[in-house]
Design a protein around this motif. Structure first.
Motif, mmCIF file in Angstrom:
data_model
loop_
_atom_site.group_PDB
_atom_site.id
_atom_site.type_symbol
_atom_site.label_atom_id
_atom_site.label_comp_id
_atom_site.label_asym_id
_atom_site.label_seq_id
_atom_site.Cartn_x
_atom_site.Cartn_y
_atom_site.Cartn_z
ATOM 1 N N VAL A 244 55.015 40.233 41.465
ATOM 2 C CA VAL A 244 55.781 39.087 41.964
ATOM 3 C C VAL A 244 55.074 37.810 41.523
ATOM 4 N N LEU A 245 55.814 36.695 41.539
ATOM 5 C CA LEU A 245 55.233 35.418 41.161
ATOM 6 C C LEU A 245 54.193 34.986 42.199
ATOM 7 N N VAL A 246 53.090 34.411 41.744
ATOM 8 C CA VAL A 246 52.020 34.021 42.652
ATOM 9 C C VAL A 246 51.677 32.528 42.567
ATOM 10 N N LYS A 247 52.352 31.800 41.712
ATOM 11 C CA LYS A 247 52.083 30.359 41.637
ATOM 12 C C LYS A 247 52.344 29.728 43.002
ATOM 13 N N GLY A 248 51.393 28.914 43.448
ATOM 14 C CA GLY A 248 51.478 28.329 44.787
ATOM 15 C C GLY A 248 50.598 29.027 45.801
ATOM 16 N N ASN A 249 50.088 30.199 45.443
ATOM 17 C CA ASN A 249 49.174 30.915 46.342
ATOM 18 C C ASN A 249 47.769 30.343 46.136
ATOM 19 N N ASN A 250 47.527 29.189 46.743
ATOM 20 C CA ASN A 250 46.275 28.468 46.511
ATOM 21 C C ASN A 250 45.039 29.259 46.937
ATOM 22 N N ASP A 251 45.184 30.071 47.964
ATOM 23 C CA ASP A 251 44.033 30.843 48.443
ATOM 24 C C ASP A 251 43.581 31.872 47.407
ATOM 25 N N SER B 212 50.407 35.857 56.153
ATOM 26 C CA SER B 212 50.864 34.864 55.179
ATOM 27 C C SER B 212 50.752 35.377 53.750
ATOM 28 N N MET B 213 49.748 36.197 53.461
ATOM 29 C CA MET B 213 49.592 36.721 52.105
ATOM 30 C C MET B 213 50.699 37.692 51.725
ATOM 31 N N GLU B 214 51.394 38.223 52.730
ATOM 32 C CA GLU B 214 52.514 39.119 52.412
ATOM 33 C C GLU B 214 53.662 38.380 51.737
ATOM 34 N N ASP B 215 53.672 37.042 51.795
ATOM 35 C CA ASP B 215 54.676 36.279 51.044
ATOM 36 C C ASP B 215 54.558 36.567 49.552
ATOM 37 N N TYR B 216 53.371 36.977 49.128
ATOM 38 C CA TYR B 216 53.128 37.325 47.717
ATOM 39 C C TYR B 216 52.822 38.812 47.562
ATOM 40 N N GLU B 217 53.088 39.576 48.627
ATOM 41 C CA GLU B 217 52.803 41.005 48.658
ATOM 42 C C GLU B 217 51.330 41.282 48.354
ATOM 43 N N MET B 218 50.473 40.434 48.916
ATOM 44 C CA MET B 218 49.032 40.527 48.693
ATOM 45 C C MET B 218 48.257 40.666 49.997
ATOM 46 N N GLY B 219 48.889 41.213 51.007
ATOM 47 C CA GLY B 219 48.220 41.367 52.285
ATOM 48 C C GLY B 219 46.925 42.147 52.198
ATOM 49 N N SER B 220 46.852 43.092 51.279
ATOM 50 C CA SER B 220 45.648 43.920 51.147
ATOM 51 C C SER B 220 44.456 43.124 50.612
ATOM 52 N N LEU B 221 44.714 41.931 50.078
ATOM 53 C CA LEU B 221 43.642 41.101 49.527
ATOM 54 C C LEU B 221 43.079 40.111 50.554
#
Length: 351
Positions: A47-54, A90-99
């Motif tokens: 998925v797109l991750v631009k905007g995921n500043n963290d 909040s990281m699940e917005d980018y499907e990155m909750g595991s990170l």
């Protein structure tokens, strides 16, 4: 990890401490594209991750460290970790909750390393790392469906679980204190504070806690409807080292609520306002010298103990604040009458 609670409290009694400014505003100056956010590690992310500043704490760590350095060089005593949206929720917005855990850990390490660089050079002025817990992209008190007022898309327990993981990682990474900030829903804040206490118990160490709410508009209330004093009454039992306000409003509009908080708050106060309200392009126009005029007045009136900047603020703003307040005495803690202090949407104080 040494506990710096006593040193921090002593510093707050001696002078107004300077918090850093906006991370997102500084990141925007780099004009990163999608591939910059992805880096080599996430080049094939689905998925797109631009905007995921963290995420930049993993893919552009040198940039995040450089931003921290700029704020410290400008005069900041406390810098915030790049973790505002780093909870699993909040990281699940980018499907990155595991990170989530890794991002919190590495973000705290980056901030810790830069803080230690400055403290080594200026041991008379120790720098502190505030491990940031943002409000998440969910709200526990308000239904996201106007047709179903009873619906909730998050539970208190789910918030607690996410916040515990983030807090433990921030502590492991070297945070000196925990900052629960930009609170629009007091129930979210209560979940965060409960989780922080749980994390302290698990880790066997306690850190100072800062809490900062958000007055969302000229009505003078949080998004979940509380006045400044009601918000304070709702979270004062947590006994944080400071309670404050940030975001949403510029310093001119925020002033009456900062004054009100100063009047009712038994502990230290903090504030980090936006650089005015966003213009039609979503940008913030209030320059450093303009903001500093309001900030120095807050200091001279005895409203504040910690001050920094939120959206739209830069190292230039923080430098202006630090210079303007260097000879201004911090707010003295008031001795308030012992009363039963309750709150719904309004404060209810009983003799």
């Amino acid at each position: 990890m040494p506990n710096k609670s006593a040193a921090l409290e002593q510093a707050l009694k001696q002078r107004i401490l300077i918090l850093d400014g906006a991370m997102g505003t500084m990141i925007q100056e780099y004009k990163f594209a999608e591939e910059d956010y992805r880096g080599e590690r996430f080049k094939d992310w689905h998925v797109l991750v631009k905007g995921n500043n963290d995420l930049l704490s993993l893919t552009q760590p040198d940039v995040i460290s450089d931003i921290h350095r700029k704020y410290l060089a400008a005069g900041a005593d406390i810098i915030e970790t790049n973790t505002f949206n780093a909870t699993t929720i909040s990281m699940e917005d980018y499907e990155m909750g595991s990170l989530s855990r890794e991002i919190n850990l590495e973000s705290a390490k980056l901030a810790r390393k830069v803080c230690d660089e400055f403290t080594t050079k200026e041991p008379h002025k120790p720098r502190y790392v505030a491990g940031v817990l943002g409000p998440t992209s969910k709200t526990c008190s308000i239904s996201p469906d106007v047709n179903d007022p009873g619906y909730r898309n998050i539970t208190f327990d789910a918030l607690v679980e996410a916040y515990v993981e983030s807090t433990l990682a921030l502590m492991e990474g070297g945070a000196d204190l925990i900052l629960i900030e930009t609170i629009f829903d007091t129930l979210n804040a209560k979940a965060a504070s409960f989780a922080v206490e749980e994390a302290f118990e698990q880790a066997g160490v306690s850190l100072p806690v800062m809490i900062s709410g958000t007055i969302t508009d000229a009505s003078g209330r949080t998004l979940s409807g509380q006045t400044t004093e009601a918000f304070y009454n709702s979270i004062r039992h947590i006994k944080p080292i400071s309670i404050g306000l940030n975001c949403a409003l510029g310093p001119d509009l925020l002033r009456p609520y900062v004054e009100e908080l100063s009047r009712v708050c038994e502990t230290f106060t903090s504030v980090h306002p936006n650089a005015g309200l966003p213009n039609e392009f979503g940008e913030y126009d209030l320059e450093a010298d303009e903001m500093a005029k309001e900030i120095i007045d807050w200091g001279k009136e005895g409203f504040i103990n910690i001050v920094g900047g939120c959206c739209g603020t830069t190292p230039a703003h923080i430098k202006a604040f630090a210079q303007a307040l260097k000879d201004v005495k911090p707010r003295a803690l008031p001795e308030l009458e012992v009363r039963m202090r309750l709150a719904g949407l309004e404060a209810c104080n009983l003799n």
